[in-house]
Design an enzyme around this catalytic site. Structure first.
Site, PDB file in Angstrom:
ATOM      1  CG  ASN A 222      40.629  63.025 -50.861  1.00 43.92           C
ATOM      2  OD1 ASN A 222      39.844  63.982 -50.571  1.00 43.92           O
ATOM      3  ND2 ASN A 222      41.376  62.376 -49.647  1.00 43.92           N
TER       4      ASN A 222
ATOM      5  CE  LYS B 126      35.729  76.100 -53.480  1.00 43.92           C
ATOM      6  NZ  LYS B 126      36.405  75.119 -54.360  1.00 43.92           N
TER       7      LYS B 126
ATOM      8  N   GLY C 138      40.938  69.489 -46.731  1.00 43.31           N
ATOM      9  CA  GLY C 138      41.842  69.981 -47.689  1.00 43.31           C
ATOM     10  C   GLY C 138      43.319  70.211 -47.222  1.00 43.31           C
ATOM     11  CB  SER C 139      46.444  71.556 -48.607  1.00 47.99           C
ATOM     12  OG  SER C 139      46.052  72.855 -48.708  1.00 47.99           O
ATOM     13  CB  VAL C 140      48.256  72.539 -43.545  1.00 50.82           C
ATOM     14  CG1 VAL C 140      48.688  73.407 -42.594  1.00 50.82           C
ATOM     15  CG2 VAL C 140      48.124  70.753 -43.002  1.00 50.82           C
ATOM     16  N   PRO C 141      47.824  74.716 -45.777  1.00 52.75           N
ATOM     17  CG  PRO C 141      49.700  74.848 -47.186  1.00 52.75           C
ATOM     18  CD  PRO C 141      48.819  73.626 -46.734  1.00 52.75           C
ATOM     19  CB  THR C 142      43.922  75.682 -48.633  1.00 49.41           C
ATOM     20  OG1 THR C 142      44.880  75.289 -49.804  1.00 49.41           O
ATOM     21  CG2 THR C 142      42.497  76.056 -48.953  1.00 49.41           C
TER      22      THR C 142
ATOM     23  CD  GLU D 107      40.084  65.283 -43.002  1.00 47.76           C
ATOM     24  OE1 GLU D 107      41.164  65.279 -43.049  1.00 47.76           O
ATOM     25  OE2 GLU D 107      39.300  64.541 -43.596  1.00 47.76           O
TER      26      GLU D 107
ATOM     27  CB  CYS E  92      44.152  63.545 -45.205  1.00 53.12           C
ATOM     28  SG  CYS E  92      42.540  63.122 -44.847  1.00 53.12           S
TER      29      CYS E  92
ATOM     30  CD  GLU F 282      48.992  65.050 -46.582  1.00 47.99           C
ATOM     31  OE1 GLU F 282      47.973  64.337 -46.380  1.00 47.99           O
ATOM     32  OE2 GLU F 282      48.989  66.282 -46.560  1.00 47.99           O
TER      33      GLU F 282
ATOM     34  CD  GLU G 289      34.279  66.439 -41.964  1.00 48.32           C
ATOM     35  OE1 GLU G 289      33.454  67.288 -42.533  1.00 48.32           O
ATOM     36  OE2 GLU G 289      35.230  65.882 -42.488  1.00 48.32           O
TER      37      GLU G 289
END
Length: 518
Positions: A181, A204, A256-260, A278, A312, A415, A492
């Site tokens: 994003n 990355k 990124g996402s919570v699972p990742t 984050e 987010c 989300e 951050e």
């Protein structure tokens, strides 16, 4: 995520390509054929040619380029380049590092329009927002350049003339893993504090948006950074895993996402590596009946529709006190319907394309689920096809406002990460605080009220890392950003981030004889 973070900024008088309208590209006109990996000072091709992935232009749906993911050999080369650069960079003074970073910021400023346009082509957001993202990236690098020469330890006087002191030292090779994003901005937000502290970085980007991080790598190199200081490796989950497990990597920072994020934390834990995470949010925005209605409406729009809602920190659970609910909803719906959707490279566009076809379908499915669960679609929530023929394959939808929402609905609990606002009503401060905090996430929260005592009282009880009073989604780089609960670890931006990219060494100095028990 992450989040167009609107920051107050000042620039020197624009000239040449900085001027809005001095267009470098147009939607549907870009074909990228140059390598997108970068290490040891130049762009690199990957051996993983057979695993190339298509990258799409959100505005048109056409193939923009082919992504060459990095395998074990490429990741190792990038990390070794970063390790080599670290040896030189970490020994430079803070002032020397600052000079390189300031020069990088100047180059970003001179290439503002070019970078913003490539961000639009790759991400789909409006050019207006993309320019602000580039400004935020530049400001972040300038800010940490200013802090680079201030890093210092502490002197502690001990008995008998002995003393101790602390040294703030860099970690080594840091890994940054970005989200789609805010591709360029996130690369700067992660690299600037890392480099200011004396670290090097391998970054990355998301495989969905690989274009602009490599531009930042070239900018750092042109500014005088040692070869290998900031490297870019492209790829998906496998590449990220290789980075997290690499023995020469000292830290991982992920957006990124919570699972990742959970997977990255698990991988980093095997090497006891510190992480900054984050992650996602399902943030509440509380609007009390004494609010300035005009500002509250504008705040709700800013909290939901920036970057096509793909932020987010968005305040997607909009709690409105019952007495002002009808007037608020009427005005929000009116202004939401007026949002101009279309070619993101046009100055008049306020909502561009969502990042991908699968993501668009996912967001639209949330709207359908909301209707099945009893929510009312007050406006939007449908696919949108621009009149321009070249945009007919793009990933557009009309921004959506959902009414009659309840706390149990999927659209309120999960989300969505798209332009969907859920409006709920409330009666009392105590009741709405309980509902606002009833989530596993805690990235952001906001409150609109004219009562200054209530504002601070409510913020004290909101379980979120970034809170806003009478505004929303404003994150200047001087201020820390990050979440509570499952929305992440670490921060951050701001001075505190220095602590997440450095380590403290304690040195004891004996000025007398050793007092031994043996």
């Amino acid at each position: 995520m992450l989040l167009p973070r609107l920051a107050a900024f000042s620039r020197r008088p624009a000239a040449g390509p900085l001027v809005a309208g001095a267009r470098f590209v147009s939607s549907g006109s870009v074909d990228v054929r140059v390598p997108l990996n970068f290490w040891a000072g130049k762009r690199r091709t990957s051996k993983e040619q057979n695993n190339r992935e298509n990258v799409y232009e959100p505005a048109t749906g056409r193939v923009l380029c082919h992504l060459e993911p990095c395998g074990p050999a490429e990741v190792d080369q990038a990390v070794k380049a970063a390790k080599s650069a670290f040896g030189h960079w970490s020994k430079m003074s803070g002032m020397e590092r600052a000079r390189v970073m300031i020069e990088a910021a100047h180059i970003i400023e001179s290439r503002r329009e070019e970078i913003a346009e490539m961000e639009v082509v790759n991400n789909g957001k409006s050019i207006t927002e993309a320019r602000l993202d580039v400004d935020s990236a530049r400001l972040c690098i300038e800010y940490y350049a200013g802090l680079a020469s201030t890093l210092a330890g502490q002197h502690v006087q001990l008995p008998g003339g002995s003393f101790a002191y602390t040294r703030r030292e860099p970690l080594g090779v840091c890994v940054g893993i970005g989200a789609w994003n805010y591709p360029f901005q996130i690369a700067a937000w992660k690299s600037a504090p890392a480099l200011a502290c004396g670290n090097s970085m391998v970054f990355k980007p998301s495989p969905v948006t690989p274009l602009t991080a490599v531009m930042l790598a070239e900018i750092y190199a042109k500014a005088g950074a040692p070869e290998g200081l900031f490297n870019v490796v492209q790829g998906s989950q496998e590449t990220g895993s290789l980075l997290c497990h690499h023995p020469d990597v000292a830290k991982v920072s992920f957006t990124g996402s919570v699972p990742t994020g959970q997977k990255i934390m698990e991988m980093a834990s095997k090497g006891v590596k510190p992480v900054t995470l984050e992650l996602g949010g399902k943030s509440p925005l509380l609007i009390f009946q004494d609010s300035d209605l005009e500002n509250a409406v504008k705040g709700a729009l800013m909290a939901n529709f920036l970057s096509q809602g793909q932020v987010c920190s968005n305040g997607t659970r909009v709690f409105v006190q019952r007495d002002i609910l009808p007037g608020f909803v009427e005005e929000v719906v009116k202004r939401t319907r007026a949002i101009e959707i279309g070619d993101p490279l046009l100055e008049s566009t306020r909502m561009g394309a969502l990042v991908s076809r699968p993501h668009l379908d996912k967001v639209l499915s949330f709207v359908e689920q909301a209707k099945k669960e009893g929510a009312t679609v007050l406006c939007g929530g449908e696919p949108f096809v621009p009149s321009d023929p070249k945009l007919k394959g793009g990933y557009y939808m009309t921004p959506c406002v959902l009414g009659n929402c309840t706390d149990e609905m999927t659209c309120v609990k999960e989300e969505i990460f798209g332009p969907v606002m859920s409006v709920l009503s409330f009666e009392t401060e105590e009741g709405v605080l309980k509902r606002a905090n009833d989530t596993t996430m805690g990235l952001a929260a906001g409150v609109f009220t004219r009562d200054v005592r209530r504002a601070h009282r409510v913020v004290e009880h909101l379980k979120a890392g970034s809170c806003f009073i009478n505004n929303y989604n404003i994150t200047p780089v001087e201020v820390p950003f990050g979440g509570f609960k499952m929305s992440g670890i670490g921060r951050e931006n701001g001075q505190v981030t220095i602590e997440y990219y450095s380590q403290l060494k304690t040195v004891f100095v004996e000025m007398g004889d050793v007092d031994s028990l043996f």
